[in-house]
Design a protein around this motif. Structure first.
Motif, PDB file in Angstrom:
ATOM      1  N   TYR A  53       0.857  -1.193   0.000  1.00 11.91           N
ATOM      2  CA  TYR A  53       0.000   0.000   0.000  1.00 11.91           C
ATOM      3  C   TYR A  53       0.887   1.234   0.000  1.00 11.91           C
ATOM      4  O   TYR A  53       2.114   1.140   0.098  1.00 11.91           O
ATOM      5  CB  TYR A  53      -0.940   0.012   1.218  1.00 11.91           C
TER       6      TYR A  53
ATOM      7  N   TYR B 168      -2.070   4.271   4.561  1.00 12.07           N
ATOM      8  CA  TYR B 168      -3.476   4.390   4.171  1.00 12.07           C
ATOM      9  C   TYR B 168      -4.396   3.445   4.955  1.00 12.07           C
ATOM     10  O   TYR B 168      -5.428   3.892   5.487  1.00 12.07           O
ATOM     11  CB  TYR B 168      -3.645   4.147   2.664  1.00 12.07           C
TER      12      TYR B 168
ATOM     13  N   GLU C 183      -9.877  10.751  -0.612  1.00 16.54           N
ATOM     14  CA  GLU C 183      -9.985   9.553  -1.446  1.00 16.54           C
ATOM     15  C   GLU C 183      -9.318   9.706  -2.810  1.00 16.54           C
ATOM     16  O   GLU C 183      -8.854   8.743  -3.389  1.00 16.54           O
ATOM     17  CB  GLU C 183     -11.461   9.167  -1.624  1.00 16.54           C
ATOM     18  N   GLY C 184      -9.262  10.921  -3.334  1.00 18.85           N
ATOM     19  CA  GLY C 184      -8.695  11.121  -4.666  1.00 18.85           C
ATOM     20  C   GLY C 184      -7.181  11.273  -4.694  1.00 18.85           C
ATOM     21  O   GLY C 184      -6.587  11.406  -5.764  1.00 18.85           O
ATOM     22  N   TYR C 185      -6.565  11.230  -3.511  1.00 20.45           N
ATOM     23  CA  TYR C 185      -5.111  11.423  -3.439  1.00 20.45           C
ATOM     24  C   TYR C 185      -4.368  10.195  -3.975  1.00 20.45           C
ATOM     25  O   TYR C 185      -4.719   9.056  -3.671  1.00 20.45           O
ATOM     26  CB  TYR C 185      -4.698  11.691  -1.992  1.00 20.45           C
ATOM     27  N   LYS C 186      -3.326  10.467  -4.776  1.00 24.71           N
ATOM     28  CA  LYS C 186      -2.530   9.384  -5.365  1.00 24.71           C
ATOM     29  C   LYS C 186      -1.216   9.240  -4.596  1.00 24.71           C
ATOM     30  O   LYS C 186      -0.393  10.157  -4.597  1.00 24.71           O
ATOM     31  CB  LYS C 186      -2.253   9.672  -6.845  1.00 24.71           C
ATOM     32  N   PRO C 187      -1.002   8.098  -3.928  1.00 26.01           N
ATOM     33  CA  PRO C 187       0.210   7.921  -3.119  1.00 26.01           C
ATOM     34  C   PRO C 187       1.486   7.910  -3.943  1.00 26.01           C
ATOM     35  O   PRO C 187       1.497   7.464  -5.088  1.00 26.01           O
ATOM     36  CB  PRO C 187      -0.020   6.569  -2.433  1.00 26.01           C
TER      37      PRO C 187
ATOM     38  N   ALA D 169      -4.958  15.908  -5.019  1.00 30.51           N
ATOM     39  CA  ALA D 169      -4.618  14.712  -5.798  1.00 30.51           C
ATOM     40  C   ALA D 169      -3.139  14.359  -5.667  1.00 30.51           C
ATOM     41  O   ALA D 169      -2.761  13.189  -5.729  1.00 30.51           O
ATOM     42  CB  ALA D 169      -4.967  14.910  -7.266  1.00 30.51           C
ATOM     43  N   THR D 170      -2.296  15.375  -5.476  1.00 30.69           N
ATOM     44  CA  THR D 170      -0.846  15.152  -5.389  1.00 30.69           C
ATOM     45  C   THR D 170      -0.261  15.947  -4.226  1.00 30.69           C
ATOM     46  O   THR D 170      -0.914  16.848  -3.679  1.00 30.69           O
ATOM     47  CB  THR D 170      -0.141  15.587  -6.685  1.00 30.69           C
TER      48      THR D 170
END
Length: 252
Positions: free
Chosen positions: A111, A182, A201-205, A126-127
Motif C-alpha cells: 500500500y 493508508y 480519497e482522490g489522493y494518489k500515493p 490529488a498530489t
C-alpha cells in the motif's frame, strides 16, 4: 548392563520429548498504534492485529512460540539489532535503507501513504504538490517522513510519535494535513474517534511499499522458516482470512 541400557533408553526418551513441550520462544516487536496491523487492545491490554495474528500462525507452523513486546515504531529496528527482540511484526515497509540492517520476509501486503485533512477543508487534493508551502505531519521512523522532506515542497514536515497523534492535530485544526499508512488511517477513521478528519480519497500515493516480517541479519534459518510458513499460509487461505478479519482484501 541391562539396567544401564534401560536407563539410557529412558533418558533418551525424556530428552527427545522435551523440545515438543518446550518450544523456542521468540520475542516479537509490535507497535500499539498501527491498527489494523498492530494495536493495543485496551480490553485485554495486549497487542492485537494482522501482524500479530500472522506471526502467531507462522510460529505454529514453523515450530516456535511468540512473545509480543510492545514498543514505539521508531524503537523496532534498534531493539532488533541489539537483540532485545528476535522478530519485527508491524506495519513496516521493506525499504533499501532498512534492508541494510534488517533481513525481511517475502512481502505480505502492499500500500501507499494516505492523506488526511480537516473536514472543513473540501479541496480535492490529488498530489503532494497541491499542498506546497504548507506544514504537514508524518510518523517518525516511517518511510513517509524522509520522502516528504526530500520533495522540498513543504514549509515543515512535523514528525509525530504515533498516527493517532497526527489525527488529533488534524482533528483540532492544529495541522493542515497528515500523511500515514493508508489502511491504518482508514481503520482509525472508521472507529469514529476523529470526527473532524477527512481521508482524501482522490489522493494518489507516492511512497508505495510492501510490509514484511523482519529478522536480524544472519538469521537465515529463521528467515527460511518464516518464508516457508508464509507460502503455506497463503496457499491454504489463512493469510486471506486474517486480512479479511481486519477489513483488508488479500492481494495477488
Amino acid at each position: 548392563m541391562k539396567r544401564f541400557g534401560l536407563a539410557a533408553v529412558a533418558a533418551l526418551a525424556i530428552a527427545t520429548a522435551l523440545p515438543a513441550s518446550a518450544q523456542q520462544v521468540l520475542k516479537v516487536g509490535s507497535t500499539p498504534t498501527g491498527i489494523p496491523f498492530t494495536f493495543l487492545d485496551t480490553k485485554t491490554n495486549t497487542i492485537q492485529g494482522i501482524m500479530v495474528d500472522l506471526i502467531t500462525e507462522v510460529g505454529k507452523d514453523a515450530g516456535f512460540n511468540v512473545q509480543i513486546e510492545p514498543m514505539q515504531f521508531s524503537a523496532l529496528i534498534p531493539s532488533l539489532t541489539s537483540s532485545k527482540i528476535d522478530i519485527i511484526a508491524a506495519a513496516m515497509f521493506i525499504t533499501p535503507p532498512r534492508k541494510e540492517v534488517v533481513d525481511f520476509s517475502d512481502p505480505i501486503y502492499s500500500y501507499g501513504e494516505g492523506l488526511v485533512v480537516p473536514k472543513t477543508d473540501t479541496k480535492a487534493y490529488a498530489t503532494q504538490e497541491d499542498l506546497k508551502g504548507e506544514t504537514v505531519g508524518a510518523q517518525v521512523g516511517t518511510a513517509f517522513v524522509d520522502a516528504l522532506k526530500k520533495t522540498g515542497l513543504f514549509t515543515e514536515v512535523k514528525a509525530y510519535d504515533t498516527i493517532p497523534d497526527i489525527l488529533r492535530d488534524v482533528n483540532t485544526g492544529r495541522l493542515k494535513a497528515g500523511y500515514a499508512d493508508y489502511p491504518i488511517l482508514a481503520y482509525n477513521l472508521k472507529q469514529g474517534g476523529f470526527p473532524e478528519v477527512r481521508l482524501v480519497e482522490g489522493y494518489k500515493p507516492v511512497t508505495v511499499g510492501s510490509v514484511g516480517i523482519g529478522v536480524r541479519k544472519g538469521e537465515a534459518a529463521l528467515l527460511g522458516k518464516i518464508n516457508a510458513s508464509l507460502a503455506k499460509l497463503k496457499a491454504n487461505g489463512t493469510i486471506a482470512k486474517i486480512l479479511d478479519k481486519w477489513g483488508l482484501k488479500a492481494q495477488g
